[in-house]
Design an enzyme around this catalytic site. Sequence first.
Site, PDB file in Angstrom:
ATOM      1  N   ALA A 111      -0.701   1.742  -4.268  1.00  0.00           N
ATOM      2  CA  ALA A 111      -0.323   0.667  -3.367  1.00  0.00           C
ATOM      3  C   ALA A 111       1.085   0.867  -2.819  1.00  0.00           C
ATOM      4  O   ALA A 111       1.334   0.702  -1.611  1.00  0.00           O
ATOM      5  CB  ALA A 111      -0.419  -0.676  -4.095  1.00  0.00           C
ATOM      6  N   SER A 157       8.483   1.259  -4.020  1.00  0.00           N
ATOM      7  CA  SER A 157       8.944   1.510  -5.383  1.00  0.00           C
ATOM      8  C   SER A 157       9.116   3.010  -5.545  1.00  0.00           C
ATOM      9  O   SER A 157       8.482   3.795  -4.828  1.00  0.00           O
ATOM     10  CB  SER A 157       7.924   0.993  -6.404  1.00  0.00           C
ATOM     11  OG  SER A 157       8.283   1.356  -7.728  1.00  0.00           O
ATOM     12  N   TYR A 203      -1.093   0.713  -8.923  1.00  0.00           N
ATOM     13  CA  TYR A 203       0.234   0.283  -8.456  1.00  0.00           C
ATOM     14  C   TYR A 203       0.922   1.402  -7.677  1.00  0.00           C
ATOM     15  O   TYR A 203       1.482   1.170  -6.601  1.00  0.00           O
ATOM     16  CB  TYR A 203       1.073  -0.137  -9.657  1.00  0.00           C
ATOM     17  CG  TYR A 203       2.440  -0.683  -9.312  1.00  0.00           C
ATOM     18  CD1 TYR A 203       2.598  -1.998  -8.897  1.00  0.00           C
ATOM     19  CD2 TYR A 203       3.572   0.117  -9.423  1.00  0.00           C
ATOM     20  CE1 TYR A 203       3.849  -2.501  -8.589  1.00  0.00           C
ATOM     21  CE2 TYR A 203       4.831  -0.379  -9.124  1.00  0.00           C
ATOM     22  CZ  TYR A 203       4.964  -1.689  -8.710  1.00  0.00           C
ATOM     23  OH  TYR A 203       6.209  -2.184  -8.405  1.00  0.00           O
ATOM     24  N   ALA A 204       0.863   2.615  -8.203  1.00  0.00           N
ATOM     25  CA  ALA A 204       1.479   3.750  -7.515  1.00  0.00           C
ATOM     26  C   ALA A 204       0.822   3.987  -6.161  1.00  0.00           C
ATOM     27  O   ALA A 204       1.501   4.277  -5.170  1.00  0.00           O
ATOM     28  CB  ALA A 204       1.389   5.004  -8.374  1.00  0.00           C
ATOM     29  N   THR A 212       4.624 -18.009  -5.508  1.00  0.00           N
ATOM     30  CA  THR A 212       3.290 -18.519  -5.777  1.00  0.00           C
ATOM     31  C   THR A 212       3.319 -19.836  -6.542  1.00  0.00           C
ATOM     32  O   THR A 212       2.271 -20.439  -6.758  1.00  0.00           O
ATOM     33  CB  THR A 212       2.472 -17.496  -6.587  1.00  0.00           C
ATOM     34  OG1 THR A 212       3.158 -17.210  -7.814  1.00  0.00           O
ATOM     35  CG2 THR A 212       2.287 -16.212  -5.793  1.00  0.00           C
ATOM     36  N   ASN A 222       8.477  -8.606   0.068  1.00  0.00           N
ATOM     37  CA  ASN A 222       8.817  -8.335  -1.324  1.00  0.00           C
ATOM     38  C   ASN A 222       7.733  -8.793  -2.298  1.00  0.00           C
ATOM     39  O   ASN A 222       7.721  -8.379  -3.445  1.00  0.00           O
ATOM     40  CB  ASN A 222      10.141  -9.039  -1.672  1.00  0.00           C
ATOM     41  CG  ASN A 222      10.562  -8.832  -3.105  1.00  0.00           C
ATOM     42  OD1 ASN A 222      10.839  -7.714  -3.533  1.00  0.00           O
ATOM     43  ND2 ASN A 222      10.607  -9.926  -3.867  1.00  0.00           N
TER      44      ASN A 222
END
Length: 267
Positions: A171, A154, A168-169, A46, A97
């Site tokens: 996603a 993850s 987050y989990a 980014t 990634n």
Amino acid sequence: MSKVPAEFDLTGRTALVTGSGSAEGIGFATARILGSLGARVVITSTTARIDERVAELREQGIAADGIVARLESPALVDALIAELQVRGISPDIVVNNAGMIATGEGWARGDMAMPADDWQATIDANLSSTFYVSRALLPAMLERGWGRVINIASTTGGVGAVRDDIAYATAKAGIVGLTRALAVDTAASGVTINAVAPGWIATASQLDSEVTEGTLGPTGRSGDPGEVGSVIASLSTPGAGYITGQLIVVDGGNAIAEERRFARGDS
């Protein structure tokens, strides 16, 4: 003539690795390994620090290009695709990634009271970006009859969960479902889709608490980005053509350990 065995030889292939701006990150480690196997690598970040990573790869004799890009929306991914087309690049390998790590700095963590905007931002940065990039680049792979997509999930979400990481989990768990669904649709066309779930990895963004967590697993340490990159690179090779729809966990055995105490007899 390449000295790399045919099953691992990526000469003539082009790999796109998103989220590769950090010199100590999984993306950059993956790009380095792919390049050492003969691939031309295109890396994104980014920020303009991607130029530093490109220079480092070129110093190692790797054909590398860098693009500054965000990927959280269809329009942003369209801009990336347009830039690839201008440069005459059509990737054979895509490593999804890019995403926001679960540090709680700038992105949501917390319980069910988290704001809707924070939830959506986390989903878009981690899951939606993976979908948008895959959707844009898979058609060319299918037309050629060869391709590799590796999605970075993850252990959080993909295998287990930690406290205060609901979005987050979610996603990262979604990435596993996306991987399997795409794999079913593409397997007969010579394109494989797999996911890799890193555990505690010693990147530049690792928190002190995460370093401690790494010592509690069977290996007694956090993993190295290159140890994750080597698995990603292996899944990118011709020899991995019969592996698809899989989640490969790279966590030093942490997910299988029932006990949580310091390794090597420490109490």
